[in-house]
Every structure is written in structure tokens, then in C-alpha cells.
Motif scaffolding. Structure first.
Motif, PDB file in Angstrom:
ATOM      1  N   ALA A  85     -30.673 -51.350 -32.556  1.00  0.00           N
ATOM      2  CA  ALA A  85     -30.590 -49.890 -32.384  1.00  0.00           C
ATOM      3  C   ALA A  85     -31.560 -49.139 -33.286  1.00  0.00           C
ATOM      4  CB  ALA A  85     -29.160 -49.425 -32.648  1.00  0.00           C
ATOM      5  N   ARG A  86     -31.681 -49.593 -34.523  1.00  0.00           N
ATOM      6  CA  ARG A  86     -32.565 -48.876 -35.453  1.00  0.00           C
ATOM      7  C   ARG A  86     -34.027 -49.012 -35.029  1.00  0.00           C
ATOM      8  NH1 ARG A  86     -32.446 -49.187 -42.094  1.00  0.00           N
ATOM      9  NH2 ARG A  86     -34.185 -47.753 -42.432  1.00  0.00           N
ATOM     10  N   LEU A  87     -34.447 -50.224 -34.667  1.00  0.00           N
ATOM     11  CA  LEU A  87     -35.822 -50.430 -34.233  1.00  0.00           C
ATOM     12  C   LEU A  87     -36.098 -49.710 -32.922  1.00  0.00           C
ATOM     13  CD1 LEU A  87     -36.326 -54.226 -35.049  1.00  0.00           C
ATOM     14  CD2 LEU A  87     -37.087 -52.248 -36.381  1.00  0.00           C
ATOM     15  N   ARG A  88     -35.111 -49.720 -32.028  1.00  0.00           N
ATOM     16  CA  ARG A  88     -35.270 -49.023 -30.744  1.00  0.00           C
ATOM     17  C   ARG A  88     -35.453 -47.527 -30.973  1.00  0.00           C
ATOM     18  NH1 ARG A  88     -33.145 -51.508 -25.799  1.00  0.00           N
ATOM     19  NH2 ARG A  88     -33.274 -50.040 -24.073  1.00  0.00           N
ATOM     20  N   THR A  89     -34.729 -46.985 -31.935  1.00  0.00           N
ATOM     21  CA  THR A  89     -34.862 -45.567 -32.243  1.00  0.00           C
ATOM     22  C   THR A  89     -36.206 -45.270 -32.884  1.00  0.00           C
ATOM     23  OG1 THR A  89     -32.470 -45.414 -32.528  1.00  0.00           O
ATOM     24  CG2 THR A  89     -33.783 -43.632 -33.444  1.00  0.00           C
ATOM     25  N   GLN A  90     -36.744 -46.210 -33.652  1.00  0.00           N
ATOM     26  CA  GLN A  90     -38.079 -46.028 -34.214  1.00  0.00           C
ATOM     27  C   GLN A  90     -39.138 -46.006 -33.116  1.00  0.00           C
ATOM     28  OE1 GLN A  90     -38.657 -48.976 -37.260  1.00  0.00           O
ATOM     29  NE2 GLN A  90     -37.126 -48.084 -38.615  1.00  0.00           N
ATOM     30  N   VAL A  91     -38.926 -46.799 -32.070  1.00  0.00           N
ATOM     31  CA  VAL A  91     -39.823 -46.728 -30.916  1.00  0.00           C
ATOM     32  C   VAL A  91     -39.797 -45.320 -30.331  1.00  0.00           C
ATOM     33  CG1 VAL A  91     -40.170 -47.501 -28.534  1.00  0.00           C
ATOM     34  CG2 VAL A  91     -39.708 -49.183 -30.330  1.00  0.00           C
ATOM     35  N   LEU A  92     -38.604 -44.780 -30.136  1.00  0.00           N
ATOM     36  CA  LEU A  92     -38.480 -43.416 -29.606  1.00  0.00           C
ATOM     37  C   LEU A  92     -39.110 -42.401 -30.542  1.00  0.00           C
ATOM     38  CD1 LEU A  92     -34.800 -43.498 -28.270  1.00  0.00           C
ATOM     39  CD2 LEU A  92     -36.898 -43.389 -26.908  1.00  0.00           C
ATOM     40  N   GLN A  93     -38.959 -42.625 -31.835  1.00  0.00           N
ATOM     41  CA  GLN A  93     -39.553 -41.729 -32.833  1.00  0.00           C
ATOM     42  C   GLN A  93     -41.065 -41.604 -32.591  1.00  0.00           C
ATOM     43  OE1 GLN A  93     -38.857 -42.336 -37.287  1.00  0.00           O
ATOM     44  NE2 GLN A  93     -40.805 -43.386 -36.960  1.00  0.00           N
ATOM     45  N   TRP A  94     -41.744 -42.740 -32.392  1.00  0.00           N
ATOM     46  CA  TRP A  94     -43.188 -42.711 -32.168  1.00  0.00           C
ATOM     47  C   TRP A  94     -43.538 -42.152 -30.795  1.00  0.00           C
ATOM     48  CZ3 TRP A  94     -46.476 -42.668 -35.851  1.00  0.00           C
ATOM     49  CH2 TRP A  94     -46.203 -43.302 -37.057  1.00  0.00           C
ATOM     50  N   GLN A  95     -42.681 -42.359 -29.827  1.00  0.00           N
ATOM     51  CA  GLN A  95     -42.952 -41.783 -28.509  1.00  0.00           C
ATOM     52  C   GLN A  95     -42.824 -40.261 -28.532  1.00  0.00           C
ATOM     53  OE1 GLN A  95     -40.291 -44.284 -26.005  1.00  0.00           O
ATOM     54  NE2 GLN A  95     -42.186 -44.979 -25.035  1.00  0.00           N
ATOM     55  N   PHE A  96     -41.850 -39.755 -29.266  1.00  0.00           N
ATOM     56  CA  PHE A  96     -41.737 -38.297 -29.415  1.00  0.00           C
ATOM     57  C   PHE A  96     -42.929 -37.755 -30.201  1.00  0.00           C
ATOM     58  CE2 PHE A  96     -36.962 -38.957 -28.947  1.00  0.00           C
ATOM     59  CZ  PHE A  96     -36.925 -38.433 -27.667  1.00  0.00           C
ATOM     60  N   PHE A  97     -43.340 -38.471 -31.235  1.00  0.00           N
ATOM     61  CA  PHE A  97     -44.523 -38.078 -32.013  1.00  0.00           C
ATOM     62  C   PHE A  97     -45.746 -37.992 -31.113  1.00  0.00           C
ATOM     63  CE2 PHE A  97     -48.370 -39.774 -34.052  1.00  0.00           C
ATOM     64  CZ  PHE A  97     -48.598 -38.824 -35.029  1.00  0.00           C
ATOM     65  N   GLU A  98     -45.893 -38.986 -30.235  1.00  0.00           N
ATOM     66  CA  GLU A  98     -47.045 -38.994 -29.334  1.00  0.00           C
ATOM     67  C   GLU A  98     -47.045 -37.761 -28.437  1.00  0.00           C
ATOM     68  OE1 GLU A  98     -49.160 -40.189 -25.478  1.00  0.00           O
ATOM     69  OE2 GLU A  98     -47.022 -39.821 -25.782  1.00  0.00           O
ATOM     70  N   GLN A  99     -45.903 -37.428 -27.884  1.00  0.00           N
ATOM     71  CA  GLN A  99     -45.837 -36.316 -26.942  1.00  0.00           C
ATOM     72  C   GLN A  99     -45.953 -34.945 -27.611  1.00  0.00           C
ATOM     73  OE1 GLN A  99     -45.370 -36.293 -23.144  1.00  0.00           O
ATOM     74  NE2 GLN A  99     -46.650 -37.948 -23.938  1.00  0.00           N
ATOM     75  N   TYR A 100     -45.509 -34.839 -28.864  1.00  0.00           N
ATOM     76  CA  TYR A 100     -45.499 -33.531 -29.512  1.00  0.00           C
ATOM     77  C   TYR A 100     -46.636 -33.318 -30.505  1.00  0.00           C
ATOM     78  CZ  TYR A 100     -40.970 -32.416 -27.478  1.00  0.00           C
ATOM     79  OH  TYR A 100     -39.961 -32.144 -26.594  1.00  0.00           O
TER      80      TYR A 100
END
Length: 200
Positions: A85-100
Motif C-alpha cells: 500500500a505504501r509503495l502503491r501510494t508513492q506511485v500515485l504521488q509521482w503520477q499526481f506530481f506529473e499531472q500537476y
């Protein structure tokens, strides 16, 4: 078989092409010319009412849109999306960073220079996007000085997400030579089994 409606020069579309190649998953490419307004036709808007590429179309005609959402769907259950869960959320963290923070500057600067030929009326916007883009690249550089990939030791869709526009950032006027960690990371991504280039 999946259909991808997209433009080969689009980083957002390339994310899906690279992901499917890494997975060894066959697909059909349906070219879409954004400069000719092909994303605004009634037929296309039926597939994606937001009028943007890429679109992933299933055999039953239903569709998914937004590149990072599609990446998460394609990678689900594979090594490219961590189950922790923690690593999966870090993936999302970078995906949000990419989009914003990354895509609105790096991709837009590239669009102005590579697609439009850097028209004079958008020169000031281009300079502003370069400044914002270098700020985003510096964030990536800090992380990649600490870990080989964006999420620790594991190559994931976080890397695919940010590789897509970073590896062609020079087409938008960015100089990546000042980011050695990013440059090394680009090589590690290209070394992944099943890798395919944007125009391969």
C-alpha cells in the motif's frame, strides 16, 4: 484486443505504448491528429467527452481515458504496480506530481516548440514554462540521486509516467545535462526488457 486512439508524438499516448510493450500485450493503434481537430468530432467525443488523447477502447466499445488512469488499469496485477500500500501510494504521488507540476510545464513547452514551431506570440509563455519545468525536473533529480527509480529500487509505472515527457524534454528547449541523476535514470528505463521508443 485493445485499441489505442492516439498520436505517436504525444507523451501521454506513448505511456500506453510503452506499458503494453513491456507487458507483451498486443494492441491496435488508431492514429488521431489533434492539430486537425480530430479529437473534437462527435465520434471521438462519444469515446471521450473531454476531447483528449489517449483513449483505450475495449472490444465491447467501452473506453477509458486519462493516461495515468489507463496505466494503473494496465499495470494492475503486474510487477509495474506494487501491491504494498505504501509503495502503491508513492506511485500515485509521482503520477499526481506529473499531472500537476511536470506535464503542464514540460509538455506544454514541448508543444509550443515542437508542435507549433515556437510562434512569437507564445514566446513569453514558453519562457515561463521552461522556468516551471526546470523546477519540476529538480524535484525528480533530488529523488533520483537517492534511489535508482522514482519509487525506491523498483521500476514502476511512476517511471513510465515521468519518462514519457522527460526523455523528449529537449524538444521543448530543456537542457538535461545539468541533471546527471535524471540522465542515468533515462538510461535505466531504456534498458528495461520490452522497452520500445516513442517512434519505434
Amino acid at each position: 484486443m485493445y485499441k489505442i486512439h492516439g498520436d505517436y508524438n504525444s507523451g501521454n499516448c506513448y505511456k500506453l505504448k510503452l506499458m503494453l510493450s513491456l507487458l507483451g500485450q498486443p494492441y491496435q493503434w488508431v492514429p488521431v491528429d489533434i492539430l486537425k481537430g480530430e479529437t473534437q468530432t462527435p465520434e471521438f467525443l462519444h469515446k471521450n467527452p473531454n476531447g483528449k488523447i489517449p483513449v483505450l477502447e475495449f472490444e465491447d466499445g467501452t473506453c477509458l481515458w486519462e493516461s495515468n488512469a489507463i496505466l494503473n488499469f494496465l499495470a494492475d496485477g503486474s510487477a509495474y504496480l506494487p501491491s504494498d500500500a505504501r509503495l502503491r501510494t508513492q506511485v500515485l504521488q509521482w503520477q499526481f506530481f506529473e499531472q500537476y507540476s511536470h506535464e503542464p510545464s514540460v509538455a506544454v513547452a514541448r508543444f509550443i516548440q515542437f508542435y507549433l514551431g515556437l510562434p512569437a506570440e507564445r514566446a513569453e509563455e514558453h519562457r515561463r514554462k521552461l522556468k516551471e519545468g526546470y523546477r519540476a525536473l529538480a524535484v525528480m533529480e533530488q529523488q533520483l540521486q537517492r534511489t535508482p527509480f522514482l519509487v525506491a529500487e523498483q521500476f514502476s509505472i511512476a517511471d513510465i509516467t515521468l519518462y514519457a515527457y522527460t526523455h523528449v524534454a529537449h524538444q521543448g528547449g530543456f537542457d538535461l545535462t545539468q541533471y546527471p541523476a535524471i540522465s542515468s535514470w533515462l538510461e535505466r528505463v531504456r534498458a528495461q526488457p520490452g522497452y520500445v521508443g516513442m517512434l519505434d
